[in-house]
Design a protein around this motif. Structure first.
Motif, PDB file in Angstrom:
ATOM      1  N   ARG A   1       0.814  -1.211   0.000  1.00 41.59           N
ATOM      2  CA  ARG A   1       0.000   0.000   0.000  1.00 41.59           C
ATOM      3  C   ARG A   1       0.851   1.266   0.000  1.00 41.59           C
ATOM      4  O   ARG A   1       0.332   2.368   0.165  1.00 41.59           O
ATOM      5  N   LEU A   2       2.143   1.117  -0.210  1.00 40.61           N
ATOM      6  CA  LEU A   2       3.030   2.270  -0.266  1.00 40.61           C
ATOM      7  C   LEU A   2       2.720   3.109  -1.502  1.00 40.61           C
ATOM      8  O   LEU A   2       2.436   2.571  -2.566  1.00 40.61           O
ATOM      9  N   SER A   3       2.806   4.415  -1.348  1.00 41.95           N
ATOM     10  CA  SER A   3       2.722   5.274  -2.531  1.00 41.95           C
ATOM     11  C   SER A   3       4.033   5.121  -3.293  1.00 41.95           C
ATOM     12  O   SER A   3       5.040   4.650  -2.750  1.00 41.95           O
ATOM     13  N   PHE A   4       4.038   5.538  -4.553  1.00 45.62           N
ATOM     14  CA  PHE A   4       5.284   5.436  -5.319  1.00 45.62           C
ATOM     15  C   PHE A   4       6.356   6.339  -4.718  1.00 45.62           C
ATOM     16  O   PHE A   4       7.539   6.009  -4.763  1.00 45.62           O
ATOM     17  N   SER A   5       5.957   7.436  -4.108  1.00 50.52           N
ATOM     18  CA  SER A   5       6.915   8.320  -3.448  1.00 50.52           C
ATOM     19  C   SER A   5       7.545   7.626  -2.237  1.00 50.52           C
ATOM     20  O   SER A   5       8.762   7.674  -2.040  1.00 50.52           O
ATOM     21  N   GLU A   6       6.708   6.969  -1.422  1.00 52.37           N
ATOM     22  CA  GLU A   6       7.224   6.239  -0.254  1.00 52.37           C
ATOM     23  C   GLU A   6       8.112   5.078  -0.689  1.00 52.37           C
ATOM     24  O   GLU A   6       9.170   4.836  -0.100  1.00 52.37           O
TER      25      GLU A   6
ATOM     26  N   SER B   1      15.657   3.951  -2.694  1.00 52.44           N
ATOM     27  CA  SER B   1      16.628   4.916  -3.223  1.00 52.44           C
ATOM     28  C   SER B   1      16.500   5.096  -4.738  1.00 52.44           C
ATOM     29  O   SER B   1      17.455   4.902  -5.493  1.00 52.44           O
ATOM     30  N   SER B   2      15.302   5.465  -5.152  1.00 55.33           N
ATOM     31  CA  SER B   2      15.040   5.706  -6.572  1.00 55.33           C
ATOM     32  C   SER B   2      14.045   6.847  -6.676  1.00 55.33           C
ATOM     33  O   SER B   2      13.703   7.478  -5.677  1.00 55.33           O
ATOM     34  N   SER B   3      13.558   7.113  -7.878  1.00 53.61           N
ATOM     35  CA  SER B   3      12.550   8.157  -8.071  1.00 53.61           C
ATOM     36  C   SER B   3      11.161   7.514  -8.127  1.00 53.61           C
ATOM     37  O   SER B   3      11.015   6.333  -8.466  1.00 53.61           O
ATOM     38  N   ALA B   4      10.148   8.309  -7.820  1.00 50.61           N
ATOM     39  CA  ALA B   4       8.773   7.817  -7.865  1.00 50.61           C
ATOM     40  C   ALA B   4       8.394   7.392  -9.281  1.00 50.61           C
ATOM     41  O   ALA B   4       7.742   6.363  -9.485  1.00 50.61           O
ATOM     42  N   ALA B   5       8.828   8.156 -10.282  1.00 49.56           N
ATOM     43  CA  ALA B   5       8.505   7.823 -11.678  1.00 49.56           C
ATOM     44  C   ALA B   5       9.140   6.498 -12.086  1.00 49.56           C
ATOM     45  O   ALA B   5       8.495   5.658 -12.738  1.00 49.56           O
ATOM     46  N   SER B   6      10.380   6.294 -11.689  1.00 46.32           N
ATOM     47  CA  SER B   6      11.054   5.035 -12.006  1.00 46.32           C
ATOM     48  C   SER B   6      10.358   3.864 -11.313  1.00 46.32           C
ATOM     49  O   SER B   6      10.150   2.804 -11.922  1.00 46.32           O
ATOM     50  N   CYS B   7       9.975   4.044 -10.054  1.00 45.47           N
ATOM     51  CA  CYS B   7       9.278   2.980  -9.325  1.00 45.47           C
ATOM     52  C   CYS B   7       7.946   2.662  -9.990  1.00 45.47           C
ATOM     53  O   CYS B   7       7.588   1.491 -10.138  1.00 45.47           O
ATOM     54  N   MET B   8       7.210   3.685 -10.414  1.00 43.56           N
ATOM     55  CA  MET B   8       5.920   3.454 -11.061  1.00 43.56           C
ATOM     56  C   MET B   8       6.104   2.661 -12.352  1.00 43.56           C
ATOM     57  O   MET B   8       5.383   1.682 -12.595  1.00 43.56           O
ATOM     58  N   ARG B   9       7.073   3.056 -13.169  1.00 46.13           N
ATOM     59  CA  ARG B   9       7.332   2.320 -14.416  1.00 46.13           C
ATOM     60  C   ARG B   9       7.698   0.870 -14.136  1.00 46.13           C
ATOM     61  O   ARG B   9       7.208  -0.050 -14.776  1.00 46.13           O
ATOM     62  N   ARG B  10       8.586   0.672 -13.182  1.00 48.98           N
ATOM     63  CA  ARG B  10       9.049  -0.675 -12.880  1.00 48.98           C
ATOM     64  C   ARG B  10       7.939  -1.550 -12.289  1.00 48.98           C
ATOM     65  O   ARG B  10       7.802  -2.716 -12.661  1.00 48.98           O
ATOM     66  N   VAL B  11       7.148  -1.002 -11.387  1.00 45.81           N
ATOM     67  CA  VAL B  11       6.050  -1.773 -10.801  1.00 45.81           C
ATOM     68  C   VAL B  11       5.045  -2.150 -11.883  1.00 45.81           C
ATOM     69  O   VAL B  11       4.592  -3.302 -11.952  1.00 45.81           O
ATOM     70  N   ASN B  12       4.705  -1.207 -12.739  1.00 48.91           N
ATOM     71  CA  ASN B  12       3.774  -1.516 -13.837  1.00 48.91           C
ATOM     72  C   ASN B  12       4.334  -2.593 -14.754  1.00 48.91           C
ATOM     73  O   ASN B  12       3.606  -3.485 -15.200  1.00 48.91           O
ATOM     74  N   LYS B  13       5.637  -2.537 -15.035  1.00 47.74           N
ATOM     75  CA  LYS B  13       6.275  -3.551 -15.873  1.00 47.74           C
ATOM     76  C   LYS B  13       6.278  -4.914 -15.169  1.00 47.74           C
ATOM     77  O   LYS B  13       5.991  -5.939 -15.785  1.00 47.74           O
ATOM     78  N   LEU B  14       6.577  -4.925 -13.871  1.00 46.74           N
ATOM     79  CA  LEU B  14       6.582  -6.181 -13.108  1.00 46.74           C
ATOM     80  C   LEU B  14       5.183  -6.802 -13.078  1.00 46.74           C
ATOM     81  O   LEU B  14       5.039  -8.021 -13.140  1.00 46.74           O
ATOM     82  N   ARG B  15       4.153  -5.968 -13.019  1.00 45.41           N
ATOM     83  CA  ARG B  15       2.777  -6.488 -13.075  1.00 45.41           C
ATOM     84  C   ARG B  15       2.464  -7.019 -14.470  1.00 45.41           C
ATOM     85  O   ARG B  15       1.900  -8.106 -14.608  1.00 45.41           O
ATOM     86  N   ALA B  16       2.819  -6.261 -15.495  1.00 45.75           N
ATOM     87  CA  ALA B  16       2.526  -6.656 -16.879  1.00 45.75           C
ATOM     88  C   ALA B  16       3.229  -7.961 -17.248  1.00 45.75           C
ATOM     89  O   ALA B  16       2.682  -8.776 -18.003  1.00 45.75           O
ATOM     90  N   GLU B  17       4.427  -8.175 -16.719  1.00 44.22           N
ATOM     91  CA  GLU B  17       5.193  -9.384 -17.026  1.00 44.22           C
ATOM     92  C   GLU B  17       4.813 -10.573 -16.142  1.00 44.22           C
ATOM     93  O   GLU B  17       5.353 -11.659 -16.302  1.00 44.22           O
TER      94      GLU B  17
END
Length: 151
Positions: free
Chosen positions: A18-23, A29-45
């Motif tokens: 339930r963490l926000s991408f910012s949290e 130790s990354s950016s919120a945008a990078s985390c969002m892209r990666r999480v979406n990719k991990l879900r899609a894959e």
């Protein structure tokens, strides 16, 4: 292929999805945008297969947990598939594993009490003509419950 940042993201999400991408970004130790892209990719894959809430069985009236090993009579593919289907459909079965060794399956069964377990046994195991034998073990204390893959 997942890299070190993906592993850190997965580790953090397995503890709290339930963490926000910012949290999340702060934790790994990354950016919120990078985390969002990666999480979406991990879900899609299909690396992340579900976002769920774990419920305490006792809090919803399922105070008895039983580990059941099941040995099938015949290991024909159609009969094994029938057993798998039956266990997927059984509301009392919270986990079902096909295993190697003396037994063919291990079930984790959560029910209200011994009487409810007796009903499960009579309706799901004794009535299945392919169940040769089963052994049940009542859980006395859950020592560790960590439903996550260590990444």
């Amino acid at each position: 292929m997942i890299d070190d940042l993906d592993r850190r993201i997965l580790g953090a999400l397995q503890k709290n999805n339930r963490l926000s991408f910012s949290e999340l970004a702060d934790l790994v130790s990354s950016s919120a945008a990078s985390c969002m892209r990666r999480v979406n990719k991990l879900r899609a894959e299909g690396v992340i297969t579900a976002d769920i809430s774990l419920v305490d069985h006792k809090a919803v009236g399922k105070s008895l947990t039983v580990v059941v090993t099941v040995e099938l009579d015949r290991e024909r593919l159609d009969l094994v598939d029938d057993f798998k289907r039956a266990m997927r459909a059984a509301k009392e079965v919270t986990q079902c594993y096909m295993i190697t060794g003396d037994a063919d399956f291990v079930l984790i069964v959560a029910v209200e009490d011994v009487e409810a377990f007796d009903v499960f046994v009579k309706t799901k195991l004794y009535t299945n003509p392919n169940v040769r034998k089963f052994q049940s073990m009542i859980v006395l204390d859950r020592v560790k419950f960590e439903p996550r893959v260590l990444v």
